[in-house]
Design a protein around this motif. Structure first.
Motif, PDB file in Angstrom:
ATOM      1  N   LYS A  44      26.135  21.773  17.129  1.00 45.09           N
ATOM      2  CA  LYS A  44      27.545  21.008  17.097  1.00 45.09           C
ATOM      3  C   LYS A  44      28.261  21.214  18.699  1.00 45.09           C
ATOM      4  O   LYS A  44      29.145  20.416  18.869  1.00 45.09           O
ATOM      5  N   ARG A  45      28.072  22.206  19.231  1.00 38.84           N
ATOM      6  CA  ARG A  45      28.746  22.706  20.297  1.00 38.84           C
ATOM      7  C   ARG A  45      27.801  23.015  21.533  1.00 38.84           C
ATOM      8  O   ARG A  45      26.709  23.536  21.035  1.00 38.84           O
ATOM      9  N   LYS A  46      28.099  22.981  22.618  1.00 38.07           N
ATOM     10  CA  LYS A  46      27.176  23.450  23.886  1.00 38.07           C
ATOM     11  C   LYS A  46      27.270  24.920  23.849  1.00 38.07           C
ATOM     12  O   LYS A  46      28.372  25.458  23.590  1.00 38.07           O
ATOM     13  N   MET A  47      26.025  25.374  24.125  1.00 37.68           N
ATOM     14  CA  MET A  47      25.978  26.791  24.022  1.00 37.68           C
ATOM     15  C   MET A  47      26.563  27.520  25.425  1.00 37.68           C
ATOM     16  O   MET A  47      25.997  26.643  26.560  1.00 37.68           O
ATOM     17  N   SER A  48      27.241  28.593  25.798  1.00 34.12           N
ATOM     18  CA  SER A  48      27.889  28.735  26.800  1.00 34.12           C
ATOM     19  C   SER A  48      26.901  29.597  27.751  1.00 34.12           C
ATOM     20  O   SER A  48      25.896  30.068  27.099  1.00 34.12           O
ATOM     21  N   ARG A  49      26.925  29.595  28.932  1.00 33.23           N
ATOM     22  CA  ARG A  49      26.146  29.978  29.994  1.00 33.23           C
ATOM     23  C   ARG A  49      25.818  31.649  29.665  1.00 33.23           C
ATOM     24  O   ARG A  49      24.894  31.896  29.839  1.00 33.23           O
ATOM     25  N   SER A  50      26.939  32.214  29.395  1.00 29.84           N
ATOM     26  CA  SER A  50      26.530  33.539  29.155  1.00 29.84           C
ATOM     27  C   SER A  50      25.885  33.975  27.817  1.00 29.84           C
ATOM     28  O   SER A  50      25.098  34.548  27.781  1.00 29.84           O
ATOM     29  N   ASN A  51      26.009  33.138  26.695  1.00 33.59           N
ATOM     30  CA  ASN A  51      25.655  33.279  25.551  1.00 33.59           C
ATOM     31  C   ASN A  51      24.077  32.916  25.641  1.00 33.59           C
ATOM     32  O   ASN A  51      23.029  33.621  25.124  1.00 33.59           O
ATOM     33  N   THR A  52      23.772  31.944  26.442  1.00 32.30           N
ATOM     34  CA  THR A  52      22.339  31.287  26.700  1.00 32.30           C
ATOM     35  C   THR A  52      21.719  32.540  27.443  1.00 32.30           C
ATOM     36  O   THR A  52      20.388  32.939  27.201  1.00 32.30           O
ATOM     37  N   ARG A  53      22.279  32.990  28.686  1.00 32.25           N
ATOM     38  CA  ARG A  53      21.511  34.150  29.171  1.00 32.25           C
ATOM     39  C   ARG A  53      21.452  35.446  28.661  1.00 32.25           C
ATOM     40  O   ARG A  53      20.559  36.202  28.961  1.00 32.25           O
ATOM     41  N   ALA A  54      22.349  35.848  27.670  1.00 36.17           N
ATOM     42  CA  ALA A  54      22.164  36.883  26.738  1.00 36.17           C
ATOM     43  C   ALA A  54      21.043  36.646  25.861  1.00 36.17           C
ATOM     44  O   ALA A  54      20.271  37.818  25.555  1.00 36.17           O
ATOM     45  N   ARG A  55      20.973  35.543  25.421  1.00 38.28           N
ATOM     46  CA  ARG A  55      19.778  35.231  24.573  1.00 38.28           C
ATOM     47  C   ARG A  55      18.353  35.321  25.260  1.00 38.28           C
ATOM     48  O   ARG A  55      17.310  35.983  24.847  1.00 38.28           O
ATOM     49  N   ARG A  56      18.284  34.777  26.358  1.00 36.59           N
ATOM     50  CA  ARG A  56      17.087  35.042  26.916  1.00 36.59           C
ATOM     51  C   ARG A  56      16.656  36.047  27.827  1.00 36.59           C
ATOM     52  O   ARG A  56      15.381  36.516  28.322  1.00 36.59           O
TER      53      ARG A  56
END
Length: 98
Positions: A44-56
């Motif tokens: 539903k929402r764009k994943m923030s850059r910090s959340n994306t990088r934390a996951r990766r």
């Protein structure tokens, strides 16, 4: 809590079943998907850059495990439980012609 009752108008007559919540009117069917076609979950929402990088940050390569060859003349690093690519020995036996 009481038992769920079927919908009834104020004057006592029964509501039409096609007007009940979640029901489709008689003769009308939901849109049909061809067999084998799948629906995909869409965020539903764009994943923030910090959340994306934390996951990766957890998705990374690991260094291969290496053990010294048990052959006293070789002692090269090799993957465990495999024949040594340098001298060709495994578990004290010559298994590769090198």
């Amino acid at each position: 809590m009481g038992r769920a009752r079927s919908p009834v108008h104020r004057d006592g007559r029964q509501c039409r079943p096609d007007r009940q919540r979640g029901r489709t009117p008689a003769g009308v069917h939901p849109p049909h998907r061809p067999r084998g076609e799948l629906t995909v979950a869409v965020p539903k929402r764009k994943m923030s850059r910090s959340n994306t990088r934390a996951r990766r940050s957890q998705w990374k390569a690991t260094a291969p495990t290496l053990a010294p060859c048990p052959n006293a003349a070789c002692r090269e690093l090799k993957p465990p439980h495999q024949a040594c690519p340098t001298c060709g020995q495994h578990d004290g036996r010559q298994v590769l012609s090198v």
